[in-house]
Design an enzyme around this catalytic site. Structure first.
Site, short mmCIF file in Angstrom:
data_model
loop_
_atom_site.label_atom_id
_atom_site.label_comp_id
_atom_site.label_asym_id
_atom_site.label_seq_id
_atom_site.Cartn_x
_atom_site.Cartn_y
_atom_site.Cartn_z
N HIS A 18 -8.88 -1.38 19.02
CA HIS A 18 -8.45 0.01 18.26
C HIS A 18 -9.96 0.55 17.79
O HIS A 18 -10.01 0.47 16.76
CB HIS A 18 -7.66 -0.33 17.17
CG HIS A 18 -6.98 1.15 16.57
ND1 HIS A 18 -6.69 1.91 17.17
CD2 HIS A 18 -7.17 1.51 15.37
CE1 HIS A 18 -6.41 3.10 16.42
NE2 HIS A 18 -6.77 2.70 15.07
N GLY A 68 0.89 -1.22 0.11
CA GLY A 68 0.01 -0.07 0.05
C GLY A 68 0.93 1.11 0.03
O GLY A 68 1.73 1.18 0.81
N ASN A 92 -12.69 -3.54 3.29
CA ASN A 92 -11.34 -3.88 3.56
C ASN A 92 -10.75 -5.42 3.67
O ASN A 92 -9.74 -5.82 3.47
CB ASN A 92 -10.54 -3.16 4.83
CG ASN A 92 -10.75 -1.66 4.34
OD1 ASN A 92 -10.57 -1.43 3.21
ND2 ASN A 92 -10.26 -0.68 5.28
N GLY A 100 -0.16 4.53 -0.07
CA GLY A 100 -0.88 5.73 0.24
C GLY A 100 -0.03 6.69 1.24
O GLY A 100 1.12 6.21 1.28
N GLY A 148 1.50 3.87 3.97
CA GLY A 148 2.36 3.21 3.34
C GLY A 148 3.87 3.91 2.91
O GLY A 148 4.85 3.74 3.26
N ARG A 158 -11.25 5.54 6.37
CA ARG A 158 -12.66 5.91 6.72
C ARG A 158 -12.95 7.35 6.14
O ARG A 158 -11.96 8.04 6.20
CB ARG A 158 -13.24 5.68 8.03
CG ARG A 158 -12.43 6.29 9.12
CD ARG A 158 -12.94 6.16 10.39
NE ARG A 158 -12.04 6.46 11.45
CZ ARG A 158 -12.14 6.57 12.86
NH1 ARG A 158 -13.46 6.68 13.26
NH2 ARG A 158 -11.12 6.76 13.86
N VAL A 191 -2.28 -3.24 9.53
CA VAL A 191 -2.48 -1.78 9.89
C VAL A 191 -4.08 -1.40 9.56
O VAL A 191 -4.44 -0.37 9.83
CB VAL A 191 -1.55 -0.71 9.90
CG1 VAL A 191 -0.03 -1.24 10.34
CG2 VAL A 191 -1.53 -0.14 8.48
N ASP A 215 2.07 -1.29 -4.56
CA ASP A 215 0.66 -0.85 -4.93
C ASP A 215 -0.24 -1.24 -6.02
O ASP A 215 0.61 -1.89 -6.83
CB ASP A 215 0.64 0.78 -4.63
CG ASP A 215 -0.65 1.43 -4.27
OD1 ASP A 215 -0.96 1.69 -3.28
OD2 ASP A 215 -1.71 1.39 -4.91
C1 LMR Z 1 -6.34 6.10 13.37
O1 LMR Z 1 -6.33 5.67 14.44
O2 LMR Z 1 -5.63 6.99 13.27
C2 LMR Z 1 -6.48 4.97 12.39
O3 LMR Z 1 -6.92 3.80 13.04
C3 LMR Z 1 -7.12 5.54 11.29
C4 LMR Z 1 -8.64 5.95 11.54
O4 LMR Z 1 -9.52 5.82 10.78
O5 LMR Z 1 -8.93 6.41 12.80
#
Ligand code: LMR
Length: 316
Positions: free
Chosen positions: A182, A9, A102, A11, A14, A89, A125, A34
């Site tokens: 997360h 990736g 994803n 972006g 990456g 997002r 990630v 990519d």
């Molecule tokens: C973050 O925490 O920065 C990442 O997981 C991206 C996001 O969408 O918050």
């Protein structure tokens, strides 16, 4: 033999990860891939042109990959593969809204990683992080210790930054910890957080700690809302690159990561944010820390929330 790391990736996440990894100058080769024609090669050329200024010998190789795995032979022999592929997002979305989109991308990438870099440690990630990490393990069929996710280091770094700003102290004097997912069931751990070695709870009132906990949980969303397109990448790439370095150097550093938990904290059979010792084989060992009763209850709740979602992903 020299070390090789691949970043899937190209972006912002990456490319900044590839940059940090190259600038560490501990790898022989950093491969960046990519699906966009020319982009990884262009970034690699640009990064290599910075070598004389930044003073690193690592060579960066950029490769465009095709829908049937074309180009993936470039990742052969990688010690570590960082999977950043997937969509970020948009403002107003939760990370979980990216699940189905994803999942398709991460599964395809993970299958190619298993084929071309069967000995690699995989660091995921892509979001939603805990679920994509579990999916990458299923798709690669790698031992669970060789697949881990980046999030705890990032969330911890955010928490530390907010505490340092609130108290107007150097960030280096602050130690914090976050566990759990997360996502909404992230578990900041004030009982393990210190300022100049003294308990955070002595440095600020409980309500202020709670405010910073909420800010930490929303740390990613706040960046997304400001950027309007894309999500955070400086702090996330710093965290992912440090994890890849710990693997390459077999450092045994203890880091908060998303790891397979099997018995620790009385939790079994789920990918979850915990502290772990990181080395050449990925997770050497999950490190269980003392939590107070509320933190422990929150961690158990996080494990159940993640488990409920992770059970859906094997069919994705
Ligand atoms: C973050 O925490 O920065 C990442 O997981 C991206 C996001 O969408 O918050």
């Amino acid at each position: 033999m020299g070390k090789k790391v691949t970043v899937v990736g190209a972006g912002f996440y990456g490319s900044t990860t590839a940059q940090r990894l190259a600038e560490y100058d501990v790898f022989d080769t950093v491969v960046i891939t990519d699906i966009v024609e020319g982009k990884p090669a262009g970034l690699a050329l640009d990064l290599n042109q910075s070598r004389a200024i930044e003073g690193f010998e690592t060579k960066v190789v950029g490769v465009t990959t095709g829908p049937n795995g074309e180009g993936y032979e470039a990742i052969e022999g990688s010690d570590v593969v960082v999977i950043t592929a997937g969509l970020p997002r948009k403002p107003g979305m939760s990370r979980m809204d990216l699940l189905e989109t994803n999942a398709k991308i991460v599964r395809q990438v993970a299958e190619n990683v298993a084929k071309y870099a069967p000995s690699a440690v995989v660091i995921v990630v892509s979001n939603p992080l805990d679920e994509m990490t579990a999916l990458a393990q299923i798709a690669t069929q790698f031992p669970k210790n060789r697949v881990l996710g980046q999030a705890g280091m990032l969330d911890t770094a955010r928490f530390s930054n907010f505490v340092a700003e609130a108290l107007n102290v150097p960030v280096a004097s602050v130690r914090t910890l976050t566990l759990g997912s997360h996502g909404d069931t992230m578990v900041p751990v004030p009982s393990k957080s210190t300022v100049n070695g003294k308990p955070l709870r002595d440095a600020m009132p409980a309500e202020q700690i709670e405010e910073l906990v909420v800010k930490t949980r929303n740390g990613g969303a706040e960046v997304v809302a400001l950027l309007k397109t894309g999500s955070a990448y400086y702090a996330p790439s710093a965290a992912a690159a440090r994890m890849a370095k710990a693997v390459a150097e077999d450092s045994g550093e203890v880091m908060p990561v998303c790891a397979w938990v099997d018995g620790e904290y009385g939790i079994s059979g789920v990918y979850l944010g915990v502290e772990a010792e990181i080395g050449a084989e990925g997770v050497k060992r999950v490190v269980e820390t003392d939590l107070d009763a509320d933190e422990r209850a929150s961690l158990l709740a996080a494990a159940e929330a993640v488990r409920a979602k992770q059970s859906d992903i094997s069919s994705m």
